[in-house]
Write a protein that holds these residues in place. Sequence first.
Motif, PDB file in Angstrom:
ATOM      1  N   VAL A 366      59.619  24.660  39.427  1.00  0.00           N
ATOM      2  CA  VAL A 366      58.431  25.496  39.208  1.00  0.00           C
ATOM      3  C   VAL A 366      57.987  26.025  40.556  1.00  0.00           C
ATOM      4  CG1 VAL A 366      56.020  25.564  38.472  1.00  0.00           C
ATOM      5  CG2 VAL A 366      57.675  24.202  37.166  1.00  0.00           C
ATOM      6  N   GLU A 367      57.824  27.335  40.634  1.00  0.00           N
ATOM      7  CA  GLU A 367      57.384  27.973  41.880  1.00  0.00           C
ATOM      8  C   GLU A 367      56.318  29.003  41.541  1.00  0.00           C
ATOM      9  OE1 GLU A 367      59.271  30.683  45.513  1.00  0.00           O
ATOM     10  OE2 GLU A 367      60.590  29.677  44.067  1.00  0.00           O
ATOM     11  N   ILE A 368      55.143  28.866  42.142  1.00  0.00           N
ATOM     12  CA  ILE A 368      54.034  29.801  41.948  1.00  0.00           C
ATOM     13  C   ILE A 368      53.422  30.019  43.324  1.00  0.00           C
ATOM     14  CG2 ILE A 368      51.816  30.211  40.809  1.00  0.00           C
ATOM     15  CD1 ILE A 368      52.750  28.233  38.621  1.00  0.00           C
ATOM     16  N   SER A 369      53.620  31.196  43.887  1.00  0.00           N
ATOM     17  CA  SER A 369      53.247  31.398  45.288  1.00  0.00           C
ATOM     18  C   SER A 369      52.279  32.561  45.453  1.00  0.00           C
ATOM     19  CB  SER A 369      54.500  31.646  46.145  1.00  0.00           C
ATOM     20  OG  SER A 369      55.001  32.952  45.933  1.00  0.00           O
ATOM     21  N   GLU A 370      51.623  32.602  46.608  1.00  0.00           N
ATOM     22  CA  GLU A 370      50.705  33.685  46.949  1.00  0.00           C
ATOM     23  C   GLU A 370      50.875  34.052  48.423  1.00  0.00           C
ATOM     24  OE1 GLU A 370      49.033  35.242  44.819  1.00  0.00           O
ATOM     25  OE2 GLU A 370      48.303  33.914  43.233  1.00  0.00           O
ATOM     26  N   THR A 371      50.633  35.319  48.717  1.00  0.00           N
ATOM     27  CA  THR A 371      50.498  35.752  50.107  1.00  0.00           C
ATOM     28  C   THR A 371      49.014  35.827  50.423  1.00  0.00           C
ATOM     29  OG1 THR A 371      52.566  36.988  50.111  1.00  0.00           O
ATOM     30  CG2 THR A 371      50.936  37.608  51.753  1.00  0.00           C
ATOM     31  N   ILE A 372      48.631  35.221  51.533  1.00  0.00           N
ATOM     32  CA  ILE A 372      47.208  35.141  51.878  1.00  0.00           C
ATOM     33  C   ILE A 372      46.947  35.706  53.267  1.00  0.00           C
ATOM     34  CG2 ILE A 372      46.883  33.097  50.431  1.00  0.00           C
ATOM     35  CD1 ILE A 372      46.731  31.453  53.089  1.00  0.00           C
ATOM     36  N   HIS A 373      45.717  36.108  53.464  1.00  0.00           N
ATOM     37  CA  HIS A 373      45.212  36.570  54.757  1.00  0.00           C
ATOM     38  C   HIS A 373      44.122  35.596  55.192  1.00  0.00           C
ATOM     39  CE1 HIS A 373      41.922  39.322  56.598  1.00  0.00           C
ATOM     40  NE2 HIS A 373      42.679  38.854  57.568  1.00  0.00           N
ATOM     41  N   ILE A 374      44.249  35.042  56.398  1.00  0.00           N
ATOM     42  CA  ILE A 374      43.216  34.165  56.937  1.00  0.00           C
ATOM     43  C   ILE A 374      42.043  35.041  57.389  1.00  0.00           C
ATOM     44  CG2 ILE A 374      42.638  32.392  58.638  1.00  0.00           C
ATOM     45  CD1 ILE A 374      44.775  31.544  56.599  1.00  0.00           C
ATOM     46  N   THR A 375      40.875  34.790  56.809  1.00  0.00           N
ATOM     47  CA  THR A 375      39.670  35.554  57.147  1.00  0.00           C
ATOM     48  C   THR A 375      38.726  34.691  57.979  1.00  0.00           C
ATOM     49  OG1 THR A 375      38.359  34.862  55.226  1.00  0.00           O
ATOM     50  CG2 THR A 375      39.914  36.690  54.901  1.00  0.00           C
ATOM     51  N   GLU A 376      37.574  35.228  58.297  1.00  0.00           N
ATOM     52  CA  GLU A 376      36.566  34.454  59.037  1.00  0.00           C
ATOM     53  C   GLU A 376      36.042  33.288  58.215  1.00  0.00           C
ATOM     54  OE1 GLU A 376      35.710  34.839  62.095  1.00  0.00           O
ATOM     55  OE2 GLU A 376      36.533  36.810  62.596  1.00  0.00           O
ATOM     56  N   ASN A 377      36.186  33.390  56.880  1.00  0.00           N
ATOM     57  CA  ASN A 377      35.561  32.398  56.004  1.00  0.00           C
ATOM     58  C   ASN A 377      36.543  31.565  55.197  1.00  0.00           C
ATOM     59  OD1 ASN A 377      32.875  33.364  56.645  1.00  0.00           O
ATOM     60  ND2 ASN A 377      33.356  35.156  55.383  1.00  0.00           N
ATOM     61  N   GLY A 378      37.827  31.895  55.264  1.00  0.00           N
ATOM     62  CA  GLY A 378      38.782  31.140  54.460  1.00  0.00           C
ATOM     63  C   GLY A 378      40.069  31.893  54.273  1.00  0.00           C
ATOM     64  N   ALA A 379      40.536  31.970  53.026  1.00  0.00           N
ATOM     65  CA  ALA A 379      41.805  32.631  52.721  1.00  0.00           C
ATOM     66  C   ALA A 379      41.587  33.685  51.651  1.00  0.00           C
ATOM     67  CB  ALA A 379      42.840  31.615  52.261  1.00  0.00           C
ATOM     68  N   GLU A 380      42.018  34.908  51.926  1.00  0.00           N
ATOM     69  CA  GLU A 380      42.003  36.001  50.953  1.00  0.00           C
ATOM     70  C   GLU A 380      43.384  36.083  50.311  1.00  0.00           C
ATOM     71  OE1 GLU A 380      41.977  40.916  50.848  1.00  0.00           O
ATOM     72  OE2 GLU A 380      41.980  39.833  52.759  1.00  0.00           O
ATOM     73  N   THR A 381      43.444  35.984  48.991  1.00  0.00           N
ATOM     74  CA  THR A 381      44.704  36.191  48.278  1.00  0.00           C
ATOM     75  C   THR A 381      44.913  37.681  48.097  1.00  0.00           C
ATOM     76  OG1 THR A 381      44.409  34.093  47.113  1.00  0.00           O
ATOM     77  CG2 THR A 381      45.994  35.647  46.197  1.00  0.00           C
ATOM     78  N   LEU A 382      46.052  38.200  48.551  1.00  0.00           N
ATOM     79  CA  LEU A 382      46.249  39.649  48.547  1.00  0.00           C
ATOM     80  C   LEU A 382      46.562  40.192  47.157  1.00  0.00           C
ATOM     81  CD1 LEU A 382      48.207  40.249  51.884  1.00  0.00           C
ATOM     82  CD2 LEU A 382      45.742  40.266  51.451  1.00  0.00           C
ATOM     83  N   ALA A 383      47.379  39.518  46.384  1.00  0.00           N
ATOM     84  CA  ALA A 383      47.714  39.988  45.037  1.00  0.00           C
ATOM     85  C   ALA A 383      46.770  39.375  44.015  1.00  0.00           C
ATOM     86  CB  ALA A 383      49.163  39.649  44.710  1.00  0.00           C
ATOM     87  N   ASP A 384      46.682  40.029  42.871  1.00  0.00           N
ATOM     88  CA  ASP A 384      45.838  39.542  41.780  1.00  0.00           C
ATOM     89  C   ASP A 384      46.702  39.491  40.523  1.00  0.00           C
ATOM     90  OD1 ASP A 384      43.850  38.838  40.057  1.00  0.00           O
ATOM     91  OD2 ASP A 384      42.824  40.775  40.061  1.00  0.00           O
ATOM     92  N   PHE A 385      47.304  38.333  40.303  1.00  0.00           N
ATOM     93  CA  PHE A 385      48.213  38.163  39.167  1.00  0.00           C
ATOM     94  C   PHE A 385      48.067  36.739  38.659  1.00  0.00           C
ATOM     95  CE2 PHE A 385      52.120  38.159  36.741  1.00  0.00           C
ATOM     96  CZ  PHE A 385      52.265  39.488  36.361  1.00  0.00           C
ATOM     97  N   GLY A 386      48.018  36.581  37.343  1.00  0.00           N
ATOM     98  CA  GLY A 386      47.788  35.260  36.760  1.00  0.00           C
ATOM     99  C   GLY A 386      48.750  34.206  37.276  1.00  0.00           C
ATOM    100  N   ARG A 387      48.259  32.976  37.404  1.00  0.00           N
ATOM    101  CA  ARG A 387      49.074  31.887  37.910  1.00  0.00           C
ATOM    102  C   ARG A 387      49.570  30.946  36.820  1.00  0.00           C
ATOM    103  NH1 ARG A 387      44.712  30.691  42.622  1.00  0.00           N
ATOM    104  NH2 ARG A 387      45.199  32.498  43.936  1.00  0.00           N
ATOM    105  N   ASP A 388      49.377  31.316  35.572  1.00  0.00           N
ATOM    106  CA  ASP A 388      49.820  30.455  34.495  1.00  0.00           C
ATOM    107  C   ASP A 388      51.349  30.366  34.450  1.00  0.00           C
ATOM    108  OD1 ASP A 388      47.187  30.161  33.740  1.00  0.00           O
ATOM    109  OD2 ASP A 388      47.251  31.874  32.360  1.00  0.00           O
ATOM    110  N   LEU A 389      51.829  29.374  33.752  1.00  0.00           N
ATOM    111  CA  LEU A 389      53.238  29.327  33.380  1.00  0.00           C
ATOM    112  C   LEU A 389      53.406  30.321  32.237  1.00  0.00           C
ATOM    113  CD1 LEU A 389      55.991  27.884  33.737  1.00  0.00           C
ATOM    114  CD2 LEU A 389      55.215  26.246  32.004  1.00  0.00           C
ATOM    115  N   PHE A 390      54.109  31.434  32.515  1.00  0.00           N
ATOM    116  CA  PHE A 390      54.205  32.518  31.536  1.00  0.00           C
ATOM    117  C   PHE A 390      55.232  32.184  30.449  1.00  0.00           C
ATOM    118  CE2 PHE A 390      52.304  34.533  35.155  1.00  0.00           C
ATOM    119  CZ  PHE A 390      51.420  35.456  34.596  1.00  0.00           C
ATOM    120  N   VAL A 391      54.836  32.300  29.204  1.00  0.00           N
ATOM    121  CA  VAL A 391      55.726  32.080  28.073  1.00  0.00           C
ATOM    122  C   VAL A 391      56.091  33.457  27.517  1.00  0.00           C
ATOM    123  CG1 VAL A 391      56.026  31.037  25.806  1.00  0.00           C
ATOM    124  CG2 VAL A 391      54.655  29.879  27.562  1.00  0.00           C
TER     125      VAL A 391
END
Length: 392
Positions: A366-391
């Motif tokens: 199982v692999e579910i990954s994200e690309t993130i940007h380190i901001t002044e306050n935390g981590a911004e996830t660049l893409a917006d796509f569901g993280r569920d296990l897709f059936v």
Amino acid sequence: MSELAPFPTSEYTRRVERTRERMREAGLDAVLVTDPANMNYLTGYESWSFYVHQGVLVTLDHDPVWVGREMDAKSAEVTTWMDDEHVLSYTDDYVQSPHDKHPMDYVAAVIEEYGYDDRTLGVEMDAYYYTARSHARLTDQLPEADVQDATLLVNQVRLKKSDAELDYMRQAAELAETGMQAAVDTIAEGVRESDAAAAIYEGLIGGTEEFGGDYPAIVPLMPSGDYTGTPHLSWSDREFEEGDPVIVELAGCKHRYHCPMARTLTVGEPSPEMAETAEVVIEGLETTLDRIQPGMTAAEAEAVWSESIAKHGIEKDSRLGYSTGVGYPPDWGEHTVSLRPEDDTVLEPGMTFHVIPGIWFDDFGVEISETIHITENGAETLADFGRDLFVV
């Protein structure tokens, strides 16, 4: 300044100056940059020419010089910020020559002409396209030069992204979304893996109404069935079958800036073990993204993930992620910071990472990954796509 260059000249000159700062710190008078991603980063150069020898010579005292094959010189003239007098090329009889000629002979002559043949010269020893023969030939032609390894010098400069770079990575994220949606819409029982790959490519490159995409540095990876525990398989003519797990890892790419993303699908209902593992991965990923902060080390970020999955009796030996950005085949990684226990690099705003909380067993993964940007306050996830296990 070329109209094809994706950034203003000021952006490139700033990068060159930052590179020179690192050169001074390393005691280098000049650096021969041969990694195509680093060439692109410093000059804007873009062409499918990295299968022949080429490079950018960066010195402390002169403007950068592009050196490459004569038929590719026009690409340098139309894609870089450099004026034509800083585009130098060797004739075609240097290319895969049956005679005793090599492109590094020409490169050495350029270095000598600029007065650096007896100075301290850095080369990218571990760059994919800087071959052992290139190094032997260059050092043979420059016997008075002090040639040193400068493999990651420019890569380190690339770590912190400008706002303009982040804009392209956000566009790459939208392209990744279209590619992944194509995977979800296409993969089904009886569909060939190759047809799913074709649909993914259409999504990645066809893009949105506003912009299209570039070719990614890595092909879509699609291990399926009994092979999802083998992360780096691509595709075949095999048809998907009922019960197959499928991992899809891809990246949107815009002006060579990447946004990688992975999701896991099942053809039909997942096995209980698959569903349980997906829950562990999602929990660990979301916990990690919630807790990442600037000032943490890469090792501390990885520890959040390891602690989360350890509650379920699972260990993962491979790294959690790596810095990403500009890329050419065969890789979209920057080869600098890795999210793993041994890396004490401090995370800073502007850094971008592909966070890959995959768990692979012998018979499934199982692999579910994200690309993130380190901001002044935390981590911004660049893409917006569901993280569920897709059936599907």
